[in-house]
Design a protein around this motif. Structure first.
Motif, PDB file in Angstrom:
ATOM      1  N   LEU A  37       0.831  -1.204   0.000  1.00  0.00           N
ATOM      2  CA  LEU A  37       0.000   0.000   0.000  1.00  0.00           C
ATOM      3  C   LEU A  37       0.868   1.257   0.000  1.00  0.00           C
ATOM      4  O   LEU A  37       0.570   2.231  -0.698  1.00  0.00           O
ATOM      5  N   GLY A  38       1.930   1.239   0.774  1.00  0.00           N
ATOM      6  CA  GLY A  38       2.839   2.381   0.798  1.00  0.00           C
ATOM      7  C   GLY A  38       3.509   2.615  -0.540  1.00  0.00           C
ATOM      8  O   GLY A  38       3.737   3.748  -0.952  1.00  0.00           O
ATOM      9  N   ALA A  39       3.814   1.544  -1.249  1.00  0.00           N
ATOM     10  CA  ALA A  39       4.445   1.670  -2.559  1.00  0.00           C
ATOM     11  C   ALA A  39       3.467   2.189  -3.610  1.00  0.00           C
ATOM     12  O   ALA A  39       3.841   2.969  -4.482  1.00  0.00           O
ATOM     13  N   ILE A  40       2.208   1.779  -3.515  1.00  0.00           N
ATOM     14  CA  ILE A  40       1.193   2.260  -4.463  1.00  0.00           C
ATOM     15  C   ILE A  40       0.917   3.733  -4.210  1.00  0.00           C
ATOM     16  O   ILE A  40       0.793   4.529  -5.123  1.00  0.00           O
ATOM     17  N   CYS A  41       0.793   4.083  -2.942  1.00  0.00           N
ATOM     18  CA  CYS A  41       0.794   5.478  -2.484  1.00  0.00           C
ATOM     19  C   CYS A  41      -0.281   6.382  -3.100  1.00  0.00           C
ATOM     20  O   CYS A  41       0.009   7.476  -3.567  1.00  0.00           O
ATOM     21  N   THR A  42      -1.515   5.926  -3.101  1.00  0.00           N
ATOM     22  CA  THR A  42      -2.623   6.801  -3.475  1.00  0.00           C
ATOM     23  C   THR A  42      -3.327   7.212  -2.184  1.00  0.00           C
ATOM     24  O   THR A  42      -3.067   6.645  -1.119  1.00  0.00           O
ATOM     25  N   GLU A  43      -4.223   8.170  -2.255  1.00  0.00           N
ATOM     26  CA  GLU A  43      -4.984   8.593  -1.074  1.00  0.00           C
ATOM     27  C   GLU A  43      -5.710   7.413  -0.452  1.00  0.00           C
ATOM     28  O   GLU A  43      -5.808   7.305   0.761  1.00  0.00           O
ATOM     29  N   GLU A  44      -6.211   6.532  -1.289  1.00  0.00           N
ATOM     30  CA  GLU A  44      -6.930   5.345  -0.833  1.00  0.00           C
ATOM     31  C   GLU A  44      -6.036   4.423   0.009  1.00  0.00           C
ATOM     32  O   GLU A  44      -6.520   3.683   0.854  1.00  0.00           O
ATOM     33  N   CYS A  45      -4.735   4.508  -0.202  1.00  0.00           N
ATOM     34  CA  CYS A  45      -3.775   3.674   0.527  1.00  0.00           C
ATOM     35  C   CYS A  45      -3.328   4.295   1.838  1.00  0.00           C
ATOM     36  O   CYS A  45      -3.005   3.574   2.793  1.00  0.00           O
ATOM     37  N   ILE A  46      -3.280   5.595   1.903  1.00  0.00           N
ATOM     38  CA  ILE A  46      -2.694   6.286   3.049  1.00  0.00           C
ATOM     39  C   ILE A  46      -3.534   6.133   4.311  1.00  0.00           C
ATOM     40  O   ILE A  46      -2.991   5.877   5.393  1.00  0.00           O
ATOM     41  N   GLU A  47      -4.834   6.271   4.211  1.00  0.00           N
ATOM     42  CA  GLU A  47      -5.685   6.190   5.411  1.00  0.00           C
ATOM     43  C   GLU A  47      -5.571   4.850   6.143  1.00  0.00           C
ATOM     44  O   GLU A  47      -5.418   4.838   7.367  1.00  0.00           O
ATOM     45  N   PRO A  48      -5.613   3.718   5.451  1.00  0.00           N
ATOM     46  CA  PRO A  48      -5.438   2.446   6.167  1.00  0.00           C
ATOM     47  C   PRO A  48      -4.082   2.357   6.876  1.00  0.00           C
ATOM     48  O   PRO A  48      -3.983   1.808   7.974  1.00  0.00           O
ATOM     49  N   LEU A  49      -3.043   2.917   6.280  1.00  0.00           N
ATOM     50  CA  LEU A  49      -1.732   2.924   6.932  1.00  0.00           C
ATOM     51  C   LEU A  49      -1.787   3.741   8.214  1.00  0.00           C
ATOM     52  O   LEU A  49      -1.275   3.321   9.252  1.00  0.00           O
ATOM     53  N   ARG A  50      -2.422   4.891   8.149  1.00  0.00           N
ATOM     54  CA  ARG A  50      -2.552   5.748   9.337  1.00  0.00           C
ATOM     55  C   ARG A  50      -3.319   5.044  10.452  1.00  0.00           C
ATOM     56  O   ARG A  50      -2.991   5.202  11.628  1.00  0.00           O
ATOM     57  N   LEU A  51      -4.318   4.291  10.089  1.00  0.00           N
ATOM     58  CA  LEU A  51      -5.132   3.605  11.090  1.00  0.00           C
ATOM     59  C   LEU A  51      -4.363   2.504  11.813  1.00  0.00           C
ATOM     60  O   LEU A  51      -4.749   2.090  12.902  1.00  0.00           O
ATOM     61  N   HIS A  52      -3.277   2.024  11.212  1.00  0.00           N
ATOM     62  CA  HIS A  52      -2.556   0.894  11.793  1.00  0.00           C
ATOM     63  C   HIS A  52      -1.191   1.258  12.386  1.00  0.00           C
ATOM     64  O   HIS A  52      -0.414   0.372  12.719  1.00  0.00           O
ATOM     65  N   VAL A  53      -0.918   2.543  12.576  1.00  0.00           N
ATOM     66  CA  VAL A  53       0.356   2.928  13.198  1.00  0.00           C
ATOM     67  C   VAL A  53       0.397   2.563  14.680  1.00  0.00           C
ATOM     68  O   VAL A  53       1.459   2.591  15.290  1.00  0.00           O
ATOM     69  N   THR A  54      -0.742   2.199  15.240  1.00  0.00           N
ATOM     70  CA  THR A  54      -0.798   1.760  16.645  1.00  0.00           C
ATOM     71  C   THR A  54      -1.254   0.299  16.726  1.00  0.00           C
ATOM     72  O   THR A  54      -1.785  -0.127  17.752  1.00  0.00           O
ATOM     73  N   ASP A  55      -1.049  -0.445  15.670  1.00  0.00           N
ATOM     74  CA  ASP A  55      -1.471  -1.841  15.600  1.00  0.00           C
ATOM     75  C   ASP A  55      -0.832  -2.668  16.713  1.00  0.00           C
ATOM     76  O   ASP A  55       0.251  -2.359  17.201  1.00  0.00           O
ATOM     77  N   ALA A  56      -1.513  -3.722  17.112  1.00  0.00           N
ATOM     78  CA  ALA A  56      -1.002  -4.622  18.156  1.00  0.00           C
ATOM     79  C   ALA A  56       0.271  -5.344  17.710  1.00  0.00           C
ATOM     80  O   ALA A  56       1.124  -5.667  18.533  1.00  0.00           O
TER      81      ALA A  56
END
Length: 71
Positions: A37-56
């Motif tokens: 997702l980070g490599a594809i790097c569209t707006e659609e990819c960024i939000e899921p990454l942000r949501l998981h910066v505190t992942d277990a």
């Protein structure tokens, strides 16, 4: 997953997001989905990454933090 990210193939975004969110998936699968997702790097990819910066999972958390900052 690696191939989708390297080719920036947006067709796989919804499946990659699904894998990243799925806590039943192995952390390494989720990590790879985050990298793609980070490599594809569209707006659609960024939000899921942000949501998981505190992942277990440490692997997922570190990947999402790294990919979010490079996006």
């Amino acid at each position: 997953m690696w191939f989708l990210g390297q080719t920036q193939n947006a067709a796989g975004i919804s499946e990659l997001v699904r894998m990243l969110k799925d806590m039943q998936e192995h952390p390494m699968v989720r990590h790879e989905a985050g990298e793609a997702l980070g490599a594809i790097c569209t707006e659609e990819c960024i939000e899921p990454l942000r949501l998981h910066v505190t992942d277990a999972s440490q692997e997922v958390r570190e990947t999402c933090r790294s990919e979010e900052h490079t996006s």
